[in-house]
Motif scaffolding. Structure first.
Motif, PDB file in Angstrom:
ATOM      1  N   GLN A 134       0.820  -1.208   0.000  1.00 34.84           N
ATOM      2  CA  GLN A 134       0.000   0.000   0.000  1.00 34.84           C
ATOM      3  C   GLN A 134       0.853   1.256   0.000  1.00 34.84           C
ATOM      4  O   GLN A 134       0.546   2.217  -0.668  1.00 34.84           O
ATOM      5  N   SER A 135       1.951   1.250   0.752  1.00 40.92           N
ATOM      6  CA  SER A 135       2.779   2.443   0.795  1.00 40.92           C
ATOM      7  C   SER A 135       3.540   2.641  -0.515  1.00 40.92           C
ATOM      8  O   SER A 135       3.806   3.755  -0.909  1.00 40.92           O
ATOM      9  N   GLN A 136       3.881   1.553  -1.231  1.00 41.65           N
ATOM     10  CA  GLN A 136       4.609   1.685  -2.493  1.00 41.65           C
ATOM     11  C   GLN A 136       3.706   2.131  -3.623  1.00 41.65           C
ATOM     12  O   GLN A 136       4.099   2.930  -4.449  1.00 41.65           O
ATOM     13  N   TYR A 137       2.537   1.586  -3.682  1.00 40.03           N
ATOM     14  CA  TYR A 137       1.716   1.815  -4.859  1.00 40.03           C
ATOM     15  C   TYR A 137       0.561   2.770  -4.606  1.00 40.03           C
ATOM     16  O   TYR A 137       0.139   3.443  -5.512  1.00 40.03           O
ATOM     17  N   GLY A 138       0.037   2.806  -3.416  1.00 36.36           N
ATOM     18  CA  GLY A 138      -0.990   3.765  -3.040  1.00 36.36           C
ATOM     19  C   GLY A 138      -1.999   4.051  -4.126  1.00 36.36           C
ATOM     20  O   GLY A 138      -2.098   3.331  -5.108  1.00 36.36           O
ATOM     21  N   PRO A 139      -2.768   5.116  -3.997  1.00 34.48           N
ATOM     22  CA  PRO A 139      -3.734   5.483  -5.030  1.00 34.48           C
ATOM     23  C   PRO A 139      -3.011   6.045  -6.245  1.00 34.48           C
ATOM     24  O   PRO A 139      -1.930   6.611  -6.121  1.00 34.48           O
ATOM     25  N   GLU A 140      -3.624   5.881  -7.406  1.00 37.10           N
ATOM     26  CA  GLU A 140      -3.017   6.416  -8.616  1.00 37.10           C
ATOM     27  C   GLU A 140      -3.008   7.936  -8.549  1.00 37.10           C
ATOM     28  O   GLU A 140      -3.929   8.560  -8.055  1.00 37.10           O
ATOM     29  N   VAL A 141      -1.942   8.521  -9.061  1.00 30.60           N
ATOM     30  CA  VAL A 141      -1.760   9.958  -9.028  1.00 30.60           C
ATOM     31  C   VAL A 141      -1.865  10.477 -10.449  1.00 30.60           C
ATOM     32  O   VAL A 141      -1.403   9.840 -11.387  1.00 30.60           O
ATOM     33  N   ASP A 142      -2.480  11.630 -10.602  1.00 33.54           N
ATOM     34  CA  ASP A 142      -2.559  12.258 -11.909  1.00 33.54           C
ATOM     35  C   ASP A 142      -1.156  12.691 -12.321  1.00 33.54           C
ATOM     36  O   ASP A 142      -0.527  13.495 -11.643  1.00 33.54           O
ATOM     37  N   PRO A 143      -0.615  12.144 -13.433  1.00 37.86           N
ATOM     38  CA  PRO A 143       0.762  12.447 -13.802  1.00 37.86           C
ATOM     39  C   PRO A 143       0.953  13.844 -14.364  1.00 37.86           C
ATOM     40  O   PRO A 143       2.066  14.328 -14.416  1.00 37.86           O
ATOM     41  N   GLY A 144      -0.109  14.503 -14.791  1.00 33.54           N
ATOM     42  CA  GLY A 144       0.011  15.804 -15.431  1.00 33.54           C
ATOM     43  C   GLY A 144       0.848  16.815 -14.667  1.00 33.54           C
ATOM     44  O   GLY A 144       1.828  17.327 -15.166  1.00 33.54           O
ATOM     45  N   PRO A 145       0.495  17.118 -13.418  1.00 31.81           N
ATOM     46  CA  PRO A 145       1.229  18.150 -12.693  1.00 31.81           C
ATOM     47  C   PRO A 145       2.691  17.789 -12.427  1.00 31.81           C
ATOM     48  O   PRO A 145       3.514  18.660 -12.254  1.00 31.81           O
ATOM     49  N   ALA A 146       3.034  16.496 -12.378  1.00 28.60           N
ATOM     50  CA  ALA A 146       4.403  16.090 -12.066  1.00 28.60           C
ATOM     51  C   ALA A 146       5.317  16.160 -13.284  1.00 28.60           C
ATOM     52  O   ALA A 146       6.518  16.055 -13.150  1.00 28.60           O
ATOM     53  N   LEU A 147       4.761  16.333 -14.462  1.00 24.95           N
ATOM     54  CA  LEU A 147       5.573  16.336 -15.676  1.00 24.95           C
ATOM     55  C   LEU A 147       6.186  17.700 -15.941  1.00 24.95           C
ATOM     56  O   LEU A 147       5.541  18.719 -15.772  1.00 24.95           O
ATOM     57  N   PRO A 148       7.417  17.713 -16.399  1.00 23.52           N
ATOM     58  CA  PRO A 148       8.017  18.982 -16.810  1.00 23.52           C
ATOM     59  C   PRO A 148       7.254  19.540 -18.001  1.00 23.52           C
ATOM     60  O   PRO A 148       6.761  18.788 -18.830  1.00 23.52           O
ATOM     61  N   GLY A 149       7.141  20.823 -18.080  1.00 21.84           N
ATOM     62  CA  GLY A 149       6.494  21.452 -19.221  1.00 21.84           C
ATOM     63  C   GLY A 149       4.995  21.292 -19.249  1.00 21.84           C
ATOM     64  O   GLY A 149       4.375  21.394 -20.292  1.00 21.84           O
ATOM     65  N   VAL A 150       4.375  21.053 -18.092  1.00 21.49           N
ATOM     66  CA  VAL A 150       2.934  20.823 -18.074  1.00 21.49           C
ATOM     67  C   VAL A 150       2.170  22.048 -18.559  1.00 21.49           C
ATOM     68  O   VAL A 150       1.085  21.935 -19.085  1.00 21.49           O
ATOM     69  N   ALA A 151       2.755  23.221 -18.408  1.00 23.21           N
ATOM     70  CA  ALA A 151       2.081  24.429 -18.854  1.00 23.21           C
ATOM     71  C   ALA A 151       2.252  24.651 -20.353  1.00 23.21           C
ATOM     72  O   ALA A 151       1.662  25.548 -20.916  1.00 23.21           O
ATOM     73  N   ALA A 152       3.077  23.833 -20.991  1.00 27.17           N
ATOM     74  CA  ALA A 152       3.308  23.978 -22.428  1.00 27.17           C
ATOM     75  C   ALA A 152       2.003  23.768 -23.190  1.00 27.17           C
ATOM     76  O   ALA A 152       1.121  23.054 -22.748  1.00 27.17           O
ATOM     77  N   GLU A 153       1.928  24.388 -24.327  1.00 26.47           N
ATOM     78  CA  GLU A 153       0.723  24.283 -25.138  1.00 26.47           C
ATOM     79  C   GLU A 153       0.826  23.179 -26.170  1.00 26.47           C
ATOM     80  O   GLU A 153      -0.016  23.082 -27.055  1.00 26.47           O
ATOM     81  N   LEU A 154       1.832  22.346 -26.057  1.00 18.20           N
ATOM     82  CA  LEU A 154       2.042  21.272 -27.024  1.00 18.20           C
ATOM     83  C   LEU A 154       1.630  19.923 -26.432  1.00 18.20           C
ATOM     84  O   LEU A 154       1.763  19.701 -25.233  1.00 18.20           O
ATOM     85  N   PRO A 155       1.172  19.006 -27.291  1.00 22.32           N
ATOM     86  CA  PRO A 155       0.965  17.627 -26.830  1.00 22.32           C
ATOM     87  C   PRO A 155       2.320  17.038 -26.423  1.00 22.32           C
ATOM     88  O   PRO A 155       3.375  17.556 -26.804  1.00 22.32           O
ATOM     89  N   ARG A 156       2.280  15.970 -25.653  1.00 24.71           N
ATOM     90  CA  ARG A 156       3.513  15.360 -25.164  1.00 24.71           C
ATOM     91  C   ARG A 156       3.548  13.878 -25.482  1.00 24.71           C
ATOM     92  O   ARG A 156       2.534  13.203 -25.477  1.00 24.71           O
ATOM     93  N   LEU A 157       4.747  13.387 -25.714  1.00 24.06           N
ATOM     94  CA  LEU A 157       5.010  11.958 -25.839  1.00 24.06           C
ATOM     95  C   LEU A 157       5.953  11.617 -24.701  1.00 24.06           C
ATOM     96  O   LEU A 157       7.050  12.164 -24.614  1.00 24.06           O
ATOM     97  N   VAL A 158       5.503  10.738 -23.809  1.00 24.74           N
ATOM     98  CA  VAL A 158       6.314  10.343 -22.664  1.00 24.74           C
ATOM     99  C   VAL A 158       6.826   8.939 -22.916  1.00 24.74           C
ATOM    100  O   VAL A 158       6.049   8.018 -23.177  1.00 24.74           O
ATOM    101  N   ASN A 159       8.136   8.787 -22.853  1.00 24.87           N
ATOM    102  CA  ASN A 159       8.795   7.509 -23.067  1.00 24.87           C
ATOM    103  C   ASN A 159       9.223   6.976 -21.702  1.00 24.87           C
ATOM    104  O   ASN A 159      10.081   7.565 -21.049  1.00 24.87           O
ATOM    105  N   LEU A 160       8.617   5.868 -21.262  1.00 27.35           N
ATOM    106  CA  LEU A 160       8.978   5.236 -19.998  1.00 27.35           C
ATOM    107  C   LEU A 160       9.871   4.053 -20.336  1.00 27.35           C
ATOM    108  O   LEU A 160       9.470   3.161 -21.084  1.00 27.35           O
ATOM    109  N   LYS A 161      11.086   4.049 -19.807  1.00 26.05           N
ATOM    110  CA  LYS A 161      12.085   3.067 -20.216  1.00 26.05           C
ATOM    111  C   LYS A 161      12.901   2.603 -19.018  1.00 26.05           C
ATOM    112  O   LYS A 161      12.745   3.119 -17.915  1.00 26.05           O
ATOM    113  N   THR A 162      13.781   1.640 -19.261  1.00 23.99           N
ATOM    114  CA  THR A 162      14.805   1.260 -18.294  1.00 23.99           C
ATOM    115  C   THR A 162      16.152   1.255 -19.012  1.00 23.99           C
ATOM    116  O   THR A 162      16.208   1.181 -20.246  1.00 23.99           O
TER     117      THR A 162
END
Length: 141
Positions: free
Chosen positions: A30-58
């Motif tokens: 529960q402490s690791q995964y908790g409730p889902e969080v809206d990723p929008g505010p945590a992303l850099p450039g959220v105020a940008a007026e452009l669409p975004r492509l987020v690449n999640l990788k390792t």
């Protein structure tokens, strides 16, 4: 004590240890995964007026490494059409969790101007596939 009562006590002790282990596992999960969080505010450039492509990788993912030149080329050619962000979910698992369940990497998350996820793709995508997906979503490139 009889043999029966020793066995009964042993069962009770094992059951108690198992219960404690399950409670600890549940608490950690529960402490690791908790409730889902809206990723929008945590992303850099959220105020940008452009669409975004987020690449999640390792770092060690072979398909993630294949995506690097594709994303670099897209970023150079279409910087005025959409922004590209790459996050290593092995190094920053909290960012990965903010996007909900990630079953495999690379995971490409297409987001509109407001930061809302509009499409998700797991695995490698060629440059033409990314552009085709943008167009099919009604986003201009």
């Amino acid at each position: 004590m009889t043999t029966y009562s020793k066995a009964g006590i042993l069962v009770i002790i094992v059951a108690l240890f198992a219960s404690v282990a399950l409670i600890q596992h549940y608490t950690i999960t529960q402490s690791q995964y908790g409730p889902e969080v809206d990723p929008g505010p945590a992303l850099p450039g959220v105020a940008a007026e452009l669409p975004r492509l987020v690449n999640l990788k390792t770092q060690n993912c072979i398909h993630c490494k294949r995506m690097v030149p594709v994303l670099r080329e897209l970023e150079e050619q279409y910087a005025d059409a959409f922004s590209i962000y790459t996050f290593d979910v092995g190094v920053s698992p909290e960012i990965g969790r903010s996007f909900g369940t990630i079953r495999t990497v690379p995971t490409l998350v297409f987001m509109d101007q407001s930061g809302r996820e509009v499409y998700r793709f797991e695995g490698y995508m060629s440059k033409s596939e990314v552009l085709e997906r943008w167009r099919s979503l009604g986003l201009s490139v």
